[in-house]
Design a protein around this motif. Structure first.
Motif, PDB file in Angstrom:
ATOM      1  N   CYS A  56       2.904  12.264   2.746  1.00 17.21           N
ATOM      2  CA  CYS A  56       2.033  11.520   1.839  1.00 17.21           C
ATOM      3  C   CYS A  56       2.190  10.016   2.060  1.00 17.21           C
ATOM      4  CB  CYS A  56       2.334  11.882   0.390  1.00 17.21           C
ATOM      5  SG  CYS A  56       3.935  11.319  -0.201  1.00 17.21           S
ATOM      6  N   THR A  57       1.242   9.289   1.530  1.00 18.17           N
ATOM      7  CA  THR A  57       1.290   7.830   1.524  1.00 18.17           C
ATOM      8  C   THR A  57       0.895   7.391   0.127  1.00 18.17           C
ATOM      9  OG1 THR A  57       0.621   7.742   3.835  1.00 18.17           O
ATOM     10  CG2 THR A  57       0.350   5.732   2.559  1.00 18.17           C
ATOM     11  N   ALA A  58       1.763   6.605  -0.508  1.00 21.71           N
ATOM     12  CA  ALA A  58       1.478   6.179  -1.879  1.00 21.71           C
ATOM     13  C   ALA A  58       2.192   4.867  -2.177  1.00 21.71           C
ATOM     14  CB  ALA A  58       1.922   7.250  -2.862  1.00 21.71           C
ATOM     15  N   ASN A  59       1.680   4.147  -3.167  1.00 20.70           N
ATOM     16  CA  ASN A  59       2.318   2.895  -3.557  1.00 20.70           C
ATOM     17  C   ASN A  59       3.208   3.078  -4.786  1.00 20.70           C
ATOM     18  OD1 ASN A  59       0.416   3.140  -5.561  1.00 20.70           O
ATOM     19  ND2 ASN A  59      -0.666   1.246  -5.092  1.00 20.70           N
TER      20      ASN A  59
ATOM     21  N   ILE B  79      16.920  20.323   6.621  1.00 20.13           N
ATOM     22  CA  ILE B  79      17.312  19.023   7.190  1.00 20.13           C
ATOM     23  C   ILE B  79      16.301  17.947   6.806  1.00 20.13           C
ATOM     24  CG2 ILE B  79      17.591  17.761   9.373  1.00 20.13           C
ATOM     25  CD1 ILE B  79      18.784  20.430  10.500  1.00 20.13           C
ATOM     26  N   ASN B  80      15.013  18.260   6.895  1.00 22.44           N
ATOM     27  CA  ASN B  80      13.968  17.300   6.512  1.00 22.44           C
ATOM     28  C   ASN B  80      14.051  16.935   5.037  1.00 22.44           C
ATOM     29  OD1 ASN B  80      12.848  17.029   9.075  1.00 22.44           O
ATOM     30  ND2 ASN B  80      11.414  18.707   8.766  1.00 22.44           N
ATOM     31  N   ILE B  81      14.311  17.909   4.198  1.00 18.43           N
ATOM     32  CA  ILE B  81      14.433  17.653   2.761  1.00 18.43           C
ATOM     33  C   ILE B  81      15.599  16.715   2.492  1.00 18.43           C
ATOM     34  CG2 ILE B  81      14.991  18.711   0.530  1.00 18.43           C
ATOM     35  CD1 ILE B  81      13.499  21.248   1.572  1.00 18.43           C
ATOM     36  N   VAL B  82      16.731  16.990   3.095  1.00 20.21           N
ATOM     37  CA  VAL B  82      17.919  16.161   2.889  1.00 20.21           C
ATOM     38  C   VAL B  82      17.669  14.728   3.363  1.00 20.21           C
ATOM     39  CG1 VAL B  82      20.331  15.820   3.573  1.00 20.21           C
ATOM     40  CG2 VAL B  82      19.525  18.103   2.935  1.00 20.21           C
ATOM     41  N   LYS B  83      17.013  14.568   4.504  1.00 19.52           N
ATOM     42  CA  LYS B  83      16.696  13.232   5.018  1.00 19.52           C
ATOM     43  C   LYS B  83      15.779  12.479   4.065  1.00 19.52           C
ATOM     44  CE  LYS B  83      17.236  14.140   9.952  1.00 19.52           C
ATOM     45  NZ  LYS B  83      16.544  14.262  11.250  1.00 19.52           N
ATOM     46  N   LYS B  84      14.786  13.175   3.527  1.00 22.38           N
ATOM     47  CA  LYS B  84      13.847  12.530   2.602  1.00 22.38           C
ATOM     48  C   LYS B  84      14.533  12.139   1.297  1.00 22.38           C
ATOM     49  CE  LYS B  84       9.704  14.691   4.466  1.00 22.38           C
ATOM     50  NZ  LYS B  84       8.594  15.620   4.237  1.00 22.38           N
TER      51      LYS B  84
ATOM     52  N   GLU C 237       0.794  -1.225   0.000  1.00 21.95           N
ATOM     53  CA  GLU C 237       0.000   0.000   0.000  1.00 21.95           C
ATOM     54  C   GLU C 237       0.824   1.270   0.000  1.00 21.95           C
ATOM     55  OE1 GLU C 237      -3.129   0.095   2.877  1.00 21.95           O
ATOM     56  OE2 GLU C 237      -3.577  -2.020   2.599  1.00 21.95           O
ATOM     57  N   ALA C 238       2.052   1.201   0.519  1.00 23.20           N
ATOM     58  CA  ALA C 238       2.874   2.405   0.604  1.00 23.20           C
ATOM     59  C   ALA C 238       4.349   2.044   0.432  1.00 23.20           C
ATOM     60  CB  ALA C 238       2.673   3.108   1.927  1.00 23.20           C
ATOM     61  N   VAL C 239       5.075   2.904  -0.242  1.00 25.15           N
ATOM     62  CA  VAL C 239       6.504   2.703  -0.433  1.00 25.15           C
ATOM     63  C   VAL C 239       7.227   2.896   0.896  1.00 25.15           C
ATOM     64  CG1 VAL C 239       8.582   3.597  -1.569  1.00 25.15           C
ATOM     65  CG2 VAL C 239       6.448   3.393  -2.865  1.00 25.15           C
ATOM     66  N   PHE C 240       6.826   3.921   1.652  1.00 25.93           N
ATOM     67  CA  PHE C 240       7.450   4.226   2.940  1.00 25.93           C
ATOM     68  C   PHE C 240       6.441   4.057   4.066  1.00 25.93           C
ATOM     69  CE2 PHE C 240      10.030   6.687  -0.027  1.00 25.93           C
ATOM     70  CZ  PHE C 240      11.316   6.354   0.390  1.00 25.93           C
ATOM     71  N   LYS C 241       6.933   3.641   5.228  1.00 30.90           N
ATOM     72  CA  LYS C 241       6.096   3.589   6.415  1.00 30.90           C
ATOM     73  C   LYS C 241       5.882   5.008   6.922  1.00 30.90           C
ATOM     74  CE  LYS C 241       7.651  -0.942   7.865  1.00 30.90           C
ATOM     75  NZ  LYS C 241       8.259  -1.744   8.928  1.00 30.90           N
TER      76      LYS C 241
ATOM     77  N   GLU D 125       7.315  14.462  -5.368  1.00 33.79           N
ATOM     78  CA  GLU D 125       6.561  15.719  -5.422  1.00 33.79           C
ATOM     79  C   GLU D 125       6.573  16.424  -4.069  1.00 33.79           C
ATOM     80  OE1 GLU D 125       2.609  15.092  -6.969  1.00 33.79           O
ATOM     81  OE2 GLU D 125       3.406  14.031  -8.723  1.00 33.79           O
ATOM     82  N   GLU D 126       6.432  15.649  -2.998  1.00 32.50           N
ATOM     83  CA  GLU D 126       6.468  16.247  -1.658  1.00 32.50           C
ATOM     84  C   GLU D 126       7.820  16.921  -1.405  1.00 32.50           C
ATOM     85  OE1 GLU D 126       6.546  14.668   2.912  1.00 32.50           O
ATOM     86  OE2 GLU D 126       5.001  13.793   1.608  1.00 32.50           O
ATOM     87  N   VAL D 127       8.896  16.242  -1.770  1.00 32.83           N
ATOM     88  CA  VAL D 127      10.234  16.813  -1.590  1.00 32.83           C
ATOM     89  C   VAL D 127      10.390  18.065  -2.453  1.00 32.83           C
ATOM     90  CG1 VAL D 127      12.705  16.401  -1.964  1.00 32.83           C
ATOM     91  CG2 VAL D 127      11.299  14.640  -0.894  1.00 32.83           C
TER      92      VAL D 127
END
Length: 100
Positions: free
Chosen positions: A50-53, A79-84, A39-43, A60-62
């Motif tokens: 977002c939640t997507a498969n 920092i959040n962008i780099v982590k993602k 159901e989702a690529v990431f937990k 897009e979120e990044v």
């Protein structure tokens, strides 16, 4: 410094986008064969909103956060962008290795 960070982020987002397009095409093929039923690529704990498969919504979120960061230069957002981006590279790299 800011222009260097800006360019590095842009380059990495572009690369993640290219990789995600290929990965999403592979996922579509696997779904046709009923071999990708997740159901989702990431937990949820991964930090994405977002939640997507597929990978596209995560990229897009990044990208949206990157545009916001360009406007306000907020350190926490950076920092959040780099982590993602790092998470996307890791998962896309593993996915590519699995389906070569």
């Amino acid at each position: 410094m800011t222009s260097t960070v800006n360019q590095q982020l842009l380059d990495n987002i572009s690369l993640v986008l290219k990789k995600s397009l290929a990965a999403d095409a592979t996922l579509a093929d696997l779904r046709e064969k009923t071999q990708a039923g997740f159901e989702a690529v990431f937990k949820k704990e991964a930090g994405f909103n977002c939640t997507a498969n597929t990978f596209q919504p995560y990229v897009e979120e990044v990208a949206d956060e990157f545009i916001l960061w360009q406007k306000n230069q907020d350190q926490k957002l950076l920092i959040n962008i780099v982590k993602k981006i790092e998470q996307l590279f890791i998962v896309l790299g593993s996915f590519e290795e699995s389906y070569k």
